[in-house]
Design a protein around this motif. Structure first.
Motif, PDB file in Angstrom:
ATOM      1  N   LEU A 127      14.983 -23.038  48.406  1.00 17.47           N
ATOM      2  CA  LEU A 127      13.837 -23.340  48.662  1.00 17.47           C
ATOM      3  C   LEU A 127      12.979 -22.510  49.371  1.00 17.47           C
ATOM      4  CD1 LEU A 127      11.512 -25.461  48.453  1.00 17.47           C
ATOM      5  CD2 LEU A 127      12.554 -26.538  50.790  1.00 17.47           C
ATOM      6  N   GLN A 128      13.634 -21.379  50.147  1.00 17.76           N
ATOM      7  CA  GLN A 128      12.790 -20.616  50.942  1.00 17.76           C
ATOM      8  C   GLN A 128      12.170 -19.521  50.069  1.00 17.76           C
ATOM      9  OE1 GLN A 128      15.294 -17.874  53.095  1.00 17.76           O
ATOM     10  NE2 GLN A 128      17.109 -18.116  51.696  1.00 17.76           N
ATOM     11  N   TRP A 129      12.790 -19.225  49.032  1.00 18.81           N
ATOM     12  CA  TRP A 129      12.371 -18.072  48.128  1.00 18.81           C
ATOM     13  C   TRP A 129      11.025 -18.422  47.495  1.00 18.81           C
ATOM     14  CZ3 TRP A 129      14.661 -14.281  49.726  1.00 18.81           C
ATOM     15  CH2 TRP A 129      15.918 -14.339  50.042  1.00 18.81           C
ATOM     16  N   TYR A 130      10.757 -19.765  47.451  1.00 22.65           N
ATOM     17  CA  TYR A 130       9.260 -20.169  46.865  1.00 22.65           C
ATOM     18  C   TYR A 130       8.150 -20.001  47.911  1.00 22.65           C
ATOM     19  CZ  TYR A 130      11.553 -23.165  43.254  1.00 22.65           C
ATOM     20  OH  TYR A 130      12.283 -23.631  42.228  1.00 22.65           O
ATOM     21  N   PHE A 131       8.617 -20.093  49.316  1.00 27.31           N
ATOM     22  CA  PHE A 131       7.690 -20.040  50.355  1.00 27.31           C
ATOM     23  C   PHE A 131       7.465 -18.781  50.597  1.00 27.31           C
ATOM     24  CE2 PHE A 131       8.430 -24.581  50.199  1.00 27.31           C
ATOM     25  CZ  PHE A 131       7.284 -24.935  50.750  1.00 27.31           C
ATOM     26  N   ARG A 140       3.599 -13.678  49.921  1.00 30.47           N
ATOM     27  CA  ARG A 140       3.093 -12.285  49.729  1.00 30.47           C
ATOM     28  C   ARG A 140       1.841 -12.254  49.282  1.00 30.47           C
ATOM     29  NH1 ARG A 140       7.860 -10.013  45.548  1.00 30.47           N
ATOM     30  NH2 ARG A 140       5.908  -9.063  45.113  1.00 30.47           N
ATOM     31  N   ASN A 141       1.215 -11.091  49.408  1.00 35.44           N
ATOM     32  CA  ASN A 141      -0.203 -11.171  49.047  1.00 35.44           C
ATOM     33  C   ASN A 141      -0.422 -10.822  47.590  1.00 35.44           C
ATOM     34  OD1 ASN A 141      -2.871 -11.120  50.192  1.00 35.44           O
ATOM     35  ND2 ASN A 141      -3.051  -8.910  49.323  1.00 35.44           N
ATOM     36  N   ASP A 142       0.689 -10.323  46.863  1.00 35.76           N
ATOM     37  CA  ASP A 142       0.677  -9.867  45.597  1.00 35.76           C
ATOM     38  C   ASP A 142       1.560 -10.604  44.689  1.00 35.76           C
ATOM     39  OD1 ASP A 142       2.962  -8.543  46.670  1.00 35.76           O
ATOM     40  OD2 ASP A 142       2.681  -6.828  45.720  1.00 35.76           O
ATOM     41  N   SER A 143       1.652 -11.994  45.203  1.00 37.43           N
ATOM     42  CA  SER A 143       2.792 -12.663  44.537  1.00 37.43           C
ATOM     43  C   SER A 143       2.197 -13.535  43.169  1.00 37.43           C
ATOM     44  CB  SER A 143       2.973 -14.140  45.298  1.00 37.43           C
ATOM     45  OG  SER A 143       3.675 -14.874  44.542  1.00 37.43           O
ATOM     46  N   PRO A 144       3.143 -13.314  42.208  1.00 34.30           N
ATOM     47  CA  PRO A 144       2.609 -14.223  40.973  1.00 34.30           C
ATOM     48  C   PRO A 144       2.454 -15.661  41.222  1.00 34.30           C
ATOM     49  CG  PRO A 144       5.050 -13.841  41.047  1.00 34.30           C
ATOM     50  CD  PRO A 144       4.548 -12.807  42.208  1.00 34.30           C
ATOM     51  N   THR A 145       2.734 -16.176  42.341  1.00 36.61           N
ATOM     52  CA  THR A 145       2.233 -17.494  42.649  1.00 36.61           C
ATOM     53  C   THR A 145       0.839 -17.652  42.585  1.00 36.61           C
ATOM     54  OG1 THR A 145       2.653 -17.327  45.024  1.00 36.61           O
ATOM     55  CG2 THR A 145       4.516 -18.290  43.773  1.00 36.61           C
ATOM     56  N   ALA A 146      -0.055 -16.569  43.021  1.00 35.53           N
ATOM     57  CA  ALA A 146      -1.308 -16.434  43.197  1.00 35.53           C
ATOM     58  C   ALA A 146      -2.136 -17.055  41.947  1.00 35.53           C
ATOM     59  CB  ALA A 146      -1.900 -14.984  43.434  1.00 35.53           C
ATOM     60  N   GLY A 147      -1.482 -16.931  40.773  1.00 34.67           N
ATOM     61  CA  GLY A 147      -2.338 -17.196  39.553  1.00 34.67           C
ATOM     62  C   GLY A 147      -2.006 -18.582  39.341  1.00 34.67           C
ATOM     63  N   LEU A 148      -1.253 -19.356  39.984  1.00 36.24           N
ATOM     64  CA  LEU A 148      -0.931 -20.842  39.678  1.00 36.24           C
ATOM     65  C   LEU A 148      -2.497 -21.728  39.853  1.00 36.24           C
ATOM     66  CD1 LEU A 148       2.209 -21.437  41.521  1.00 36.24           C
ATOM     67  CD2 LEU A 148       1.670 -21.234  38.964  1.00 36.24           C
ATOM     68  N   SER A 149      -2.766 -22.688  39.038  1.00 40.66           N
ATOM     69  CA  SER A 149      -3.765 -23.092  39.164  1.00 40.66           C
ATOM     70  C   SER A 149      -3.774 -24.242  40.161  1.00 40.66           C
ATOM     71  CB  SER A 149      -4.262 -24.019  37.776  1.00 40.66           C
ATOM     72  OG  SER A 149      -3.306 -24.951  37.354  1.00 40.66           O
ATOM     73  N   ARG A 180      -5.492 -22.180  63.009  1.00 38.99           N
ATOM     74  CA  ARG A 180      -5.180 -21.540  61.919  1.00 38.99           C
ATOM     75  C   ARG A 180      -4.298 -22.418  60.634  1.00 38.99           C
ATOM     76  NH1 ARG A 180      -0.336 -16.796  61.852  1.00 38.99           N
ATOM     77  NH2 ARG A 180      -0.296 -16.592  59.748  1.00 38.99           N
ATOM     78  N   ALA A 181      -4.475 -22.367  59.541  1.00 39.39           N
ATOM     79  CA  ALA A 181      -3.657 -23.223  58.663  1.00 39.39           C
ATOM     80  C   ALA A 181      -2.612 -22.094  57.823  1.00 39.39           C
ATOM     81  CB  ALA A 181      -4.734 -23.646  57.467  1.00 39.39           C
ATOM     82  N   PHE A 182      -1.339 -22.756  57.993  1.00 36.14           N
ATOM     83  CA  PHE A 182      -0.497 -22.178  57.153  1.00 36.14           C
ATOM     84  C   PHE A 182      -0.557 -22.782  55.526  1.00 36.14           C
ATOM     85  CE2 PHE A 182       1.157 -21.407  61.200  1.00 36.14           C
ATOM     86  CZ  PHE A 182       1.501 -20.018  61.411  1.00 36.14           C
ATOM     87  N   VAL A 183      -1.062 -21.782  54.649  1.00 36.48           N
ATOM     88  CA  VAL A 183      -1.334 -22.379  53.440  1.00 36.48           C
ATOM     89  C   VAL A 183      -0.262 -22.086  52.381  1.00 36.48           C
ATOM     90  CG1 VAL A 183      -2.865 -22.520  51.370  1.00 36.48           C
ATOM     91  CG2 VAL A 183      -3.713 -22.412  53.633  1.00 36.48           C
ATOM     92  N   TYR A 184       0.483 -23.027  51.721  1.00 35.50           N
ATOM     93  CA  TYR A 184       1.437 -22.672  50.711  1.00 35.50           C
ATOM     94  C   TYR A 184       0.960 -23.462  49.591  1.00 35.50           C
ATOM     95  CZ  TYR A 184       4.109 -21.905  54.996  1.00 35.50           C
ATOM     96  OH  TYR A 184       4.234 -21.252  56.365  1.00 35.50           O
ATOM     97  N   PHE A 185       1.167 -22.644  48.352  1.00 36.19           N
ATOM     98  CA  PHE A 185       0.588 -23.010  47.023  1.00 36.19           C
ATOM     99  C   PHE A 185      -0.694 -24.094  47.071  1.00 36.19           C
ATOM    100  CE2 PHE A 185       5.039 -22.296  47.128  1.00 36.19           C
ATOM    101  CZ  PHE A 185       5.372 -21.516  45.760  1.00 36.19           C
ATOM    102  N   ARG A 186      -1.697 -23.157  47.837  1.00 37.54           N
ATOM    103  CA  ARG A 186      -3.088 -23.779  47.996  1.00 37.54           C
ATOM    104  C   ARG A 186      -3.187 -25.043  48.762  1.00 37.54           C
ATOM    105  NH1 ARG A 186      -6.580 -22.153  42.841  1.00 37.54           N
ATOM    106  NH2 ARG A 186      -5.687 -20.555  42.175  1.00 37.54           N
ATOM    107  N   GLU A 187      -2.253 -25.306  49.633  1.00 33.21           N
ATOM    108  CA  GLU A 187      -2.461 -26.607  50.384  1.00 33.21           C
ATOM    109  C   GLU A 187      -2.042 -26.294  51.911  1.00 33.21           C
ATOM    110  OE1 GLU A 187      -0.255 -30.310  49.354  1.00 33.21           O
ATOM    111  OE2 GLU A 187      -1.116 -30.258  47.383  1.00 33.21           O
ATOM    112  N   ALA A 188      -2.620 -26.628  52.741  1.00 31.58           N
ATOM    113  CA  ALA A 188      -2.454 -26.498  54.150  1.00 31.58           C
ATOM    114  C   ALA A 188      -0.856 -27.230  54.664  1.00 31.58           C
ATOM    115  CB  ALA A 188      -3.566 -26.791  55.054  1.00 31.58           C
ATOM    116  N   TRP A 189       0.122 -26.760  54.835  1.00 28.62           N
ATOM    117  CA  TRP A 189       1.195 -27.615  55.231  1.00 28.62           C
ATOM    118  C   TRP A 189       1.547 -27.632  56.877  1.00 28.62           C
ATOM    119  CZ3 TRP A 189       6.085 -28.606  52.331  1.00 28.62           C
ATOM    120  CH2 TRP A 189       5.998 -28.547  50.996  1.00 28.62           C
ATOM    121  N   LEU A 190       0.801 -26.755  57.447  1.00 28.59           N
ATOM    122  CA  LEU A 190       0.986 -26.645  59.033  1.00 28.59           C
ATOM    123  C   LEU A 190      -0.241 -25.986  59.515  1.00 28.59           C
ATOM    124  CD1 LEU A 190       3.013 -27.024  61.202  1.00 28.59           C
ATOM    125  CD2 LEU A 190       3.719 -24.741  60.808  1.00 28.59           C
ATOM    126  N   TRP A 191      -0.313 -26.237  60.930  1.00 32.31           N
ATOM    127  CA  TRP A 191      -1.696 -25.773  61.359  1.00 32.31           C
ATOM    128  C   TRP A 191      -1.137 -24.857  62.872  1.00 32.31           C
ATOM    129  CZ3 TRP A 191      -2.032 -29.893  58.724  1.00 32.31           C
ATOM    130  CH2 TRP A 191      -2.895 -29.884  57.862  1.00 32.31           C
TER     131      TRP A 191
END
Length: 868
Positions: A271-275, A280-289, A383-394
């Motif tokens: 699971l850690q590798w997803y997060f 990463r700023n240049d992560s391929p996850t940036a292209g997810l809708s 500050r929001a910690f955003v993962y996969f376009r959702e704030a998971w923690l502040w």
């Protein structure tokens, strides 16, 4: 006569690995007599290169080795392993990859272990390498398992010793067949771990041998073509792996009982590798809708339902940042673990201390008391910690005075929070100035006889001194020793005392730092300012000729300047700016860093900027300022670090544009990270990757500048056409690529501001120079032929709040004919263009008064002013 059953079957899946096969096959042949107890099974998975022929030739040459060759249509790694496993006859089975290398004695060590020890799985030492196995390093996260040599571990008792990869492990074949287990192609990115987890889950015991003598050399491909390299571009990494992977194993075997800790550890390791990838700023996850991210986050929630809060907190196989752990706990349980408040940073010049704590809400509040009196913070935000376009923690970030006793009381709590200095074992109720200054700066507070000042922590200070002294003793390069002596000399101290070190790129000036230096020379001569640029740069000679005090980048003088400077001020903040020298050459913290920016930040740079040591960053628009500092945003910057001043270069740009000459059609595309690579980490120089000239980027822009319609338009309107590729692209686009009626602009040989000041219309893709054009009142056409690819994580930033369609300064188009038509209509029908975009252009900047440099200097000086 029937052959005895082999002790070990090596099942080798083969697909287009011709390049690496000889080295792998040689390592098998080198196993010698141990192969008498083994069989080698090659599964040719529809390979289209010469892999099959290479193997058949090798098999013919090594007839003494028991081998089989299985051929099949291409079906992927899992199906290839399954096909080989179906014909295997060994007592044990392993699945080495044919682009890797087996160490000398590998097979013998595994066989000796499984024949000697009563275990369920045997695991070899995993040694990653680039190029040659001789360069392998013992750097894998699992290396701790071999720190005491070969040993057997029960993972029910020691869950952090779970095995994962199958290429460097051996399993009992009969145990696998007893549960009809195969590799699952639905989880092709983590099929190793899921297969291993099911073997262990079905076993009545879980004894694992870690065989230190068996060395497995794992090749990290330099061409990025491995399955692991490409995992994040495949949909099954987010759906199949999460739905049918470890969670399925947990449901299948442990639906009516707690999931064992070793399986939870395996799940967290995956699971850690997803997060971490999404951080990463240049992560391929940036292209997810947005829709894809919603679905992925729901899968994460179901996945986390199998993992306990206790295991999330205790997991210690790899380094997982606290904010990721806390985000998991909050999302899976609805509540955070017990939270303390941390004092994390001291601004000694301003007398301020930073307080941080995690929270479950963007609306979190607290009460701050200094010497018992309730006060408002100097600056604060959530500050929001955003993962996969959702704030998971502040996280609350609060700056208060470090000159009084600090207590923090959070809303709803009757007792003050415990305050910590980053060490969970050193909780205190109240933070005195002595605590704050000694812990965070190892110095006494800047006042005398304070009754609550505490003594230094001598043990830590002494240790730090010993480490620093040892580092200095180990620095043996004579040049660096001489440089350090010079930097510490009285003459250097006198020359560079309290200096302001200004730099744009190492190879080019002409940006905000150069503009600010010019202002300082004219209006603030008492500031001890120096400008740094590479000695080979044309700007080095140009600026010296203009009277600048120029210092060569990474020279002896630069080191001395760095040592004595009070401020480091730059329009860039790459490694060559912030870390220009090897750590051994430095024995002093970096000067306070001011980021002048090299353009209006209109895309999301939070992941990049949050990792930088920013003392101050300036902004030019209110939208930019708001995005940096707003609560609920992803940037960690607060109003303490962010000041709205305008850009120093805008003062010069305004003067250049005042002559009213607008005779230019300026084409100014930005760069593409995916087409370039750094020459090294010590400079901004980049080389073009193979295929650059065949890239969509190169061909699309060359079609624009060579357009007959564009040439006809220029002739009809009397406009000159100029093409100014981004500085990172210059040198890769040649004068011969551009028609003679188009001026190719060099950033090194001319000032881009002079071209922007003359522009009637600018054509770009995503460049922040569109804002510069808007500053002088020019319109913009955005040519975004690769919009989805650009924001897919292949470039250096992500899509931000700024919308090119609704906030931009001109039309946004994607096709070649469309961009030429947009250019024509924007120039020919200027009134219509102004009606649509004029107000955006005129209102975007907070200041147009020629005083940006003045405000910037005031903001930098404020960094030296005590407020606490």
């Amino acid at each position: 006569m029937t052959q005895a059953r082999p002790t070990l079957s090596l099942v080798i899946p083969v697909y287009n690995v011709e390049r690496w096969l000889p080295e792998f096959l040689e390592s098998i042949a080198a196993q010698g007599a141990a192969l008498d107890s083994a069989e080698v099974i090659f599964t040719i998975d529809g390979a289209t290169d010469r892999s099959e022929q290479v193997i058949r030739d090798w098999v013919a040459e090594h007839s003494r080795i028991r081998t089989q060759i299985v051929t099949k249509e291409n079906g992927g790694l899992s199906s290839a392993r399954n096909a080989g496993m179906a014909v295997a006859s060994g007592v044990w089975i392993s699945f080495p990859d044919p682009d890797d290398v087996l160490g000398a004695g590998y097979v013998r060590s595994l066989i000796d272990c499984v024949e000697r020890d009563d275990v369920d799985v045997a695991v070899a030492r995993f040694l990653p390498f680039f190029g040659s196995p001789a360069s392998a390093t013992d750097s894998h996260p699992f290396r701790f398992r071999f720190s005491r040599g070969t040993r057997v571990v029960d993972i029910d008792e020691s869950p952090r010793f779970f095995p994962f990869a199958v290429n460097s492990a051996a399993f009992r074949l009969d145990a696998i067949r007893s549960i009809a287990l195969e590799f699952d192609d639905r989880v092709s990115t983590v099929e190793d771990g899921v297969f291993t987890a099911e073997v262990l889950a079905s076993s009545p015991r879980r004894r694992i041998a870690f065989v230190a003598e068996a060395e497995y050399f794992y090749r990290k491909r330099d061409d990025g073509t491995s399955q692991l390299d490409n995992a994040w571009t495949r949909a099954d990494r987010f759906d199949g792996a999460l739905e049918h992977g470890f969670a399925r194993v947990a449901q299948k075997y442990f639906s009516d009982m707690p999931v064992p800790r070793w399986l939870q550890y395996m799940m967290l390791y995956d699971l850690q590798w997803y997060f971490k990838m999404d951080l990463r700023n240049d992560s391929p996850t940036a292209g997810l809708s947005v829709a894809e991210c919603v679905a992925i986050n729901r899968r994460f929630e179901r996945y986390l339902s199998h993992i306990s809060r206790h295991v999330i907190l205790e997991y210690n196989v790899t380094d997982i940042p606290p904010h990721i752990r806390e985000a998991w706990i909050l999302r899976s349980t609805g509540a955070l673990a017990d939270q303390d408040v941390y004092l994390t940073e001291l601004d000694s010049a301003r007398g301020l201390v930073c307080i941080r704590y995690f929270t479950d809400s963007v609306d979190a509040t607290e009460t701050i008391r200094l010497d018992g009196v309730e006060v408002q913070p100097f600056a604060s935000k959530t500050r929001a910690f955003v993962y996969f376009r959702e704030a998971w923690l502040w996280e609350r970030i609060i700056w208060v005075s470090a000159m009084q006793d600090v207590t923090v009381q959070r809303a709803g709590r009757s007792m003050p929070e415990r305050l910590r200095f980053g060490n969970p074992g050193q909780a205190i109720i109240e933070a005195t100035p002595g605590h704050i200054w000694q812990k965070l700066r190892r110095a006494n507070p800047p006042f005398k006889n304070h009754p609550r000042t505490v003594a230094a922590v001598r043990s830590r200070a002494t240790l730090a001194a010993r480490v620093a002294n040892r580092a200095r003793r180990e620095l043996t390069k004579s040049r660096q020793r001489e440089w350090r002596r010079y930097a510490k000399s009285a003459s250097a101290a006198k020359q560079y005392a309290n200096a302001w070190l200004l730099i744009d790129r190492d190879t080019i000036g002409r940006d905000n730092a150069e503009s600010l230096y010019r202002y300082l020379a004219q209006h603030e001569p008492e500031v001890n300012a120096y400008f740094v640029v590479d000695r080979e740069s044309p700007d080095y000679t140009r600026l010296k000729r203009e009277g600048f005090r120029v210092v060569a980048h990474r020279s002896r003088e630069h080191l001395a300047l760095w040592y004595h400077a009070r401020h480091l001020i730059s329009s860039q903040m790459d490694h060559y700016i912030l870390h220009p020298f090897p750590e051994k050459a430095l024995w002093k913290a970096a000067p306070t860093f001011t980021f002048l920016s090299h353009g209006v930040t209109h895309n999301d740079l939070s992941r990049w900027m949050n990792a930088k040591p920013i003392g101050l960053t300036i902004t030019a628009t209110e939208q930019e300022q708001h995005e940096f500092t707003r609560s609920g945003g992803a940037y960690k910057l607060t109003s303490k670090e962010v000041v709205l001043t305008g850009f120093p270069r805008h003062d010069e740009l305004e003067q250049l544009a005042s002559n009213g000459r607008r005779d230019l059609l300026l084409i100014i595309p930005t760069w593409r990270k995916s087409l370039l690579e750094l020459v090294d980490g010590k400079t901004n120089e980049r080389s073009a990757l193979e295929g650059f000239r065949d890239s969509r980027y190169f061909r699309s822009w060359m079609e624009v500048v060579a357009s007959d319609r564009l040439r006809s338009l220029a002739e009809r309107t009397g406009l000159q056409v100029a093409f100014a590729p981004h500085p990172n692209m210059q040198g890769h686009i040649l004068p011969s690529d551009v028609p003679d009626w188009v001026q190719l602009v060099s950033y090194a040989e001319s000032d881009i501001k002079t071209w922007i000041a003359r522009s009637r219309l600018a054509v770009t893709d995503y460049s922040s120079l569109a804002f510069e054009a808007a500053y002088v009142g020019s319109g913009v056409v955005y040519y975004q032929f690769d919009h989805d690819e650009f924001f897919s994580g292949s470039h250096a930033f992500r899509r931000g709040e700024f919308s090119y369609e609704t906030d931009g300064f001109g039309p946004v188009v994607a096709g070649h004919d469309e961009v030429i038509s947009a250019i024509e209509s924007s120039i020919v029908d200027g009134d219509a263009f102004d009606r649509i975009y004029g107000d955006r252009i005129r209102r975007v900047f907070a200041f147009r008064d020629g005083r940006a440099s003045e405000r910037t200097v005031a903001a930098i000086r404020a960094l030296e002013t005590r407020v606490g």
